[in-house]
Design a protein around this motif. Structure first.
Motif, PDB file in Angstrom:
ATOM      1  N   ILE A  95       0.829  -1.186   0.080  1.00 16.55           N
ATOM      2  CA  ILE A  95      -0.021   0.046   0.067  1.00 16.55           C
ATOM      3  C   ILE A  95       0.798   1.326   0.134  1.00 16.55           C
ATOM      4  O   ILE A  95       1.809   1.127   0.815  1.00 16.55           O
ATOM      5  CB  ILE A  95      -1.082   0.073   1.054  1.00 16.55           C
ATOM      6  CG1 ILE A  95      -1.859   1.267   1.117  1.00 16.55           C
ATOM      7  CG2 ILE A  95      -0.212  -0.048   2.489  1.00 16.55           C
ATOM      8  CD1 ILE A  95      -3.170   1.072   2.198  1.00 16.55           C
ATOM      9  N   ASP A  96       0.558   2.235  -0.713  1.00 21.50           N
ATOM     10  CA  ASP A  96       1.310   3.302  -0.949  1.00 21.50           C
ATOM     11  C   ASP A  96       0.690   4.441  -0.136  1.00 21.50           C
ATOM     12  O   ASP A  96      -0.294   4.996  -0.597  1.00 21.50           O
ATOM     13  CB  ASP A  96       1.369   3.808  -2.519  1.00 21.50           C
ATOM     14  CG  ASP A  96       2.239   4.907  -2.531  1.00 21.50           C
ATOM     15  OD1 ASP A  96       2.748   5.641  -1.621  1.00 21.50           O
ATOM     16  OD2 ASP A  96       2.410   5.439  -4.088  1.00 21.50           O
ATOM     17  N   LEU A  97       1.533   4.831   0.492  1.00 25.72           N
ATOM     18  CA  LEU A  97       0.679   6.352   1.425  1.00 25.72           C
ATOM     19  C   LEU A  97       0.933   7.458   1.118  1.00 25.72           C
ATOM     20  O   LEU A  97       1.075   8.329   1.762  1.00 25.72           O
ATOM     21  CB  LEU A  97       1.054   6.008   3.003  1.00 25.72           C
ATOM     22  CG  LEU A  97       0.671   4.503   3.854  1.00 25.72           C
ATOM     23  CD1 LEU A  97       1.121   4.605   5.296  1.00 25.72           C
ATOM     24  CD2 LEU A  97      -0.655   4.183   3.508  1.00 25.72           C
ATOM     25  N   SER A  98       1.782   7.638   0.087  1.00 26.36           N
ATOM     26  CA  SER A  98       2.543   9.020  -0.254  1.00 26.36           C
ATOM     27  C   SER A  98       1.054   9.858  -0.799  1.00 26.36           C
ATOM     28  O   SER A  98       1.319  10.886  -0.532  1.00 26.36           O
ATOM     29  CB  SER A  98       3.072   8.983  -1.545  1.00 26.36           C
ATOM     30  OG  SER A  98       2.559   8.404  -2.574  1.00 26.36           O
ATOM     31  N   GLN A  99       0.135   9.301  -0.939  1.00 28.49           N
ATOM     32  CA  GLN A  99      -1.118  10.413  -1.244  1.00 28.49           C
ATOM     33  C   GLN A  99      -2.199  10.408  -0.210  1.00 28.49           C
ATOM     34  O   GLN A  99      -3.026  11.156  -0.219  1.00 28.49           O
ATOM     35  CB  GLN A  99      -1.973   9.785  -2.445  1.00 28.49           C
ATOM     36  CG  GLN A  99      -1.088   9.516  -3.763  1.00 28.49           C
ATOM     37  CD  GLN A  99      -0.508  10.806  -4.366  1.00 28.49           C
ATOM     38  OE1 GLN A  99      -1.293  12.109  -4.460  1.00 28.49           O
ATOM     39  NE2 GLN A  99       0.804  11.062  -4.418  1.00 28.49           N
ATOM     40  N   VAL A 100      -1.659   9.933   0.970  1.00 22.78           N
ATOM     41  CA  VAL A 100      -2.637   9.861   2.249  1.00 22.78           C
ATOM     42  C   VAL A 100      -2.568  11.435   2.662  1.00 22.78           C
ATOM     43  O   VAL A 100      -1.423  11.888   2.922  1.00 22.78           O
ATOM     44  CB  VAL A 100      -2.270   8.791   3.233  1.00 22.78           C
ATOM     45  CG1 VAL A 100      -3.037   9.005   4.448  1.00 22.78           C
ATOM     46  CG2 VAL A 100      -2.505   7.226   2.609  1.00 22.78           C
ATOM     47  N   ALA A 101      -3.579  11.907   3.015  1.00 20.25           N
ATOM     48  CA  ALA A 101      -3.706  13.218   3.834  1.00 20.25           C
ATOM     49  C   ALA A 101      -2.611  13.131   5.107  1.00 20.25           C
ATOM     50  O   ALA A 101      -2.906  11.911   5.962  1.00 20.25           O
ATOM     51  CB  ALA A 101      -5.030  13.655   4.045  1.00 20.25           C
TER      52      ALA A 101
END
Length: 128
Positions: A95-101
């Motif tokens: 899971i890629d968290l780079s786009q998570v607020a």
């Protein structure tokens, strides 16, 4: 009524409102969410309380309605989603968290760490 995870894009009419609220909080519509991948929809008392979206070995989206957090829904949704991915033969989930607020990131990282994921930059992995 019990907590149930549905592995389908089918959205019953009585789920429309609660699903729209969950997606709206993440600036998504039902149509854009459909395009992301396979749905794993958590419902309780005829309402959508969580949604995971997977595509092959990647979790593209994972969210639990803020009103229902800290009640085990996320753990149940993740466990059932992982069970489904294991059945499909996936050896590793990412899971890629780079786009998570930013205000969601710390809580999601703690949740993933507790579930056995490990980080490599903004990518998080779980070996199955």
């Amino acid at each position: 009524m019990r907590l149930t995870v549905h592995h389908s894009h089918e959205v019953l009419p009585l789920w429309q409102d609660s699903l729209s609220k969950l997606l709206l909080a993440h600036q998504l519509t039902i149509d854009t969410a459909h395009a992301l991948g396979d749905w794993h929809l958590a419902t309780f008392n005829d309402r959508v309380v969580g949604l995971a979206i997977s595509q092959n070995d990647q979790l593209c989206f994972f969210a639990v309605r803020d009103l229902t957090r800290r009640r085990g829904i996320g753990r149940y949704l993740l466990a059932d989603t992982l069970r489904k991915l294991i059945e499909q033969g996936q050896p590793r989930i990412s899971i890629d968290l780079s786009q998570v607020a930013e205000h969601e990131s710390a809580g999601l990282q703690a949740f993933l760490r507790q579930a056995g994921f490990y980080a490599d930059g903004s990518q998080w992995y779980l070996d199955l």
